[in-house]
Enzyme design. Structure first.
Site, PDB file in Angstrom:
ATOM      1  N   TRP A   1      -8.918   1.258 -11.297  1.00  0.00           N
ATOM      2  CA  TRP A   1      -9.784   1.550 -10.503  1.00  0.00           C
ATOM      3  C   TRP A   1     -10.472   2.957  -9.509  1.00  0.00           C
ATOM      4  O   TRP A   1     -10.946   3.222  -8.893  1.00  0.00           O
ATOM      5  CB  TRP A   1      -9.592   0.110 -10.072  1.00  0.00           C
TER       6      TRP A   1
ATOM      7  N   GLU B   1      -7.059  -3.523  -4.197  1.00  0.00           N
ATOM      8  CA  GLU B   1      -6.505  -3.734  -3.477  1.00  0.00           C
ATOM      9  C   GLU B   1      -6.518  -4.590  -2.875  1.00  0.00           C
ATOM     10  O   GLU B   1      -5.792  -4.809  -2.272  1.00  0.00           O
ATOM     11  CB  GLU B   1      -7.325  -2.621  -2.243  1.00  0.00           C
TER      12      GLU B   1
ATOM     13  N   TYR C   1      -5.804  -2.293   7.026  1.00  0.00           N
ATOM     14  CA  TYR C   1      -5.221  -1.516   6.076  1.00  0.00           C
ATOM     15  C   TYR C   1      -6.203  -1.507   4.637  1.00  0.00           C
ATOM     16  O   TYR C   1      -6.974  -0.539   4.465  1.00  0.00           O
ATOM     17  CB  TYR C   1      -4.020  -1.870   5.654  1.00  0.00           C
TER      18      TYR C   1
ATOM     19  N   ASP D   1       0.155   1.312   5.443  1.00  0.00           N
ATOM     20  CA  ASP D   1       0.439   1.118   4.490  1.00  0.00           C
ATOM     21  C   ASP D   1       1.849   0.202   4.695  1.00  0.00           C
ATOM     22  O   ASP D   1       2.530   1.924   5.417  1.00  0.00           O
ATOM     23  CB  ASP D   1       0.198  -0.358   2.929  1.00  0.00           C
TER      24      ASP D   1
ATOM     25  N   CYS E   1       9.119  15.984  -4.264  1.00  0.00           N
ATOM     26  CA  CYS E   1       7.797  16.046  -3.111  1.00  0.00           C
ATOM     27  C   CYS E   1       7.417  17.221  -2.242  1.00  0.00           C
ATOM     28  O   CYS E   1       8.164  18.559  -2.048  1.00  0.00           O
ATOM     29  CB  CYS E   1       8.802  15.372  -1.773  1.00  0.00           C
TER      30      CYS E   1
END
Length: 340
Positions: free
Chosen positions: A21, A34, A117, A135, A200
């Site tokens: 998607w 979603e 959301y 979310d 990260c």
């Protein structure tokens, strides 16, 4: 652009997940993905997404689809109210929006099944609206990034996270920014365990990491124990025909097909007698368990061959189907252990 935003987008450009998607982010594709991704793992969604699009490639096709078609396409994903709302929204889009999916979060929230959301995700990814889609992943990233020690289940946490990310959102890449945060939460800032801070892009900026408090946040209240229901499932058949039931139009698994079952431990003999059926053979099936959000089914089962199914052919809520046509009926995965 803030340095933290630049670092995050550079990481996303190099490490982002390749998802179908995302490669063709039309409004319909983003919306469908979603809705499917709500409470479902990404890997589990991919095949469903492809199958659904093949059968119902656009809003017009979805709006025109009958209930059995879209329920069957959803079979195994669970939370069937999601696909019912998807269909309702498609009908509204065709009738009130001329077949064009609205392009703002505010307008999208007027459609059935699209909350704050989901509206923000569609609007930012498909239309470039600068709005944060908060979310569980983004709440977790926010809580660790800022060492937020209040419960992330409180509305105040969502409001604080929304403001935090909106302040740092780039106007030229809002969809990528939201998806970068989704990926960061899903693949690095992990739930239920040690986050992989060494991967990260925000490690040097993260308050929780700097204080060694990664596992102390987010703060989540303990879940209530699920209610346990004991059910007996009956697989009743005669020759090439099988007995199915249809669940009520409201409540758990509303309107779906199932093998007849009882919650009160009725014996096979009593069950058949109440329907006017006579057993040719009876044997037990392996026990099974299925977990829903708020309830757990613990099931025992019986295979019941009967002399004839004629007494129940016109009974409300019961259906006699030929085994060759069984695939047409949407039977929830809760009954997988009892399928042929």
């Amino acid at each position: 652009m803030r340095e933290s935003t630049r670092l995050l987008l550079a990481w996303y450009d190099a490490e982002r997940r390749i998802l179908p998607w995302r490669e063709d982010p039309t409004p319909y594709h983003v919306w469908l993905s979603e809705i499917m991704l709500q409470q479902t793992r990404v890997e589990a969604v991919k095949d469903y997404y492809a199958r659904f699009l093949e059968a119902l490639p656009d809003v017009a096709a979805l709006a025109a689809a009958d209930e059995d078609t879209y329920l069957k396409l959803w079979e195994g994903l669970g939370y069937y109210s999601r696909v019912r709302n998807l269909h309702k929204a498609a009908v509204v889009i065709m009738e009130e929006y001329g077949g064009v999916i609205p392009g703002t979060a505010k307008e999208l929230q007027k459609l059935p099944g699209i909350g704050e959301y989901t509206a923000a995700a569609i609007a930012s990814i498909a239309f470039g609206e600068p709005v944060s889609s908060v979310d569980g992943n983004l709440l977790r990233v926010f809580a660790r990034r800022t060492l937020y020690r209040e419960s992330v289940k409180d509305p105040a946490a969502k409001k604080a996270a929304f403001a935090y990310f909106m302040e740092r959102m780039p106007e030229d890449r809002p969809g990528d920014y939201n998806q970068a945060l989704m990926d960061l939460g899903a693949t690095v800032c992990l739930p239920n365990g040690e986050p992989e801070c060494f991967r990260c892009p925000w490690a040097a900026l993260c308050e929780a990491h700097q204080q060694g408090a990664e596992l102390e946040v987010p703060v989540v209240p303990a879940k209530k124990a699920r209610r346990v229901e004991h059910r007996t499932v009956f697989r009743v058949h005669c020759g090439e025909e099988l007995l199915l039931a249809r669940r009520p139009d409201t409540g758990l698994l509303a309107g779906l097909y199932e093998f007849p079952n009882t919650e009160d431990g009725v014996s096979p003999e009593t069950f058949l007698k109440e329907l006017g059926l006579t057993a040719v053979s009876t044997f037990p099936l392996p026990a099974a368990k299925h977990i829903f959000t708020h309830v757990e089914w613990r099931m025992t089962g019986f295979d019941l061959e009967v002399e004839t199914l004629d007494p129940v052919r016109d009974t409300d809520g019961l259906f006699v189907v030929h085994l060759s046509e069984l695939e047409k009926y949407s039977i929830p995965s809760a009954f997988d252990a009892f399928k042929y």
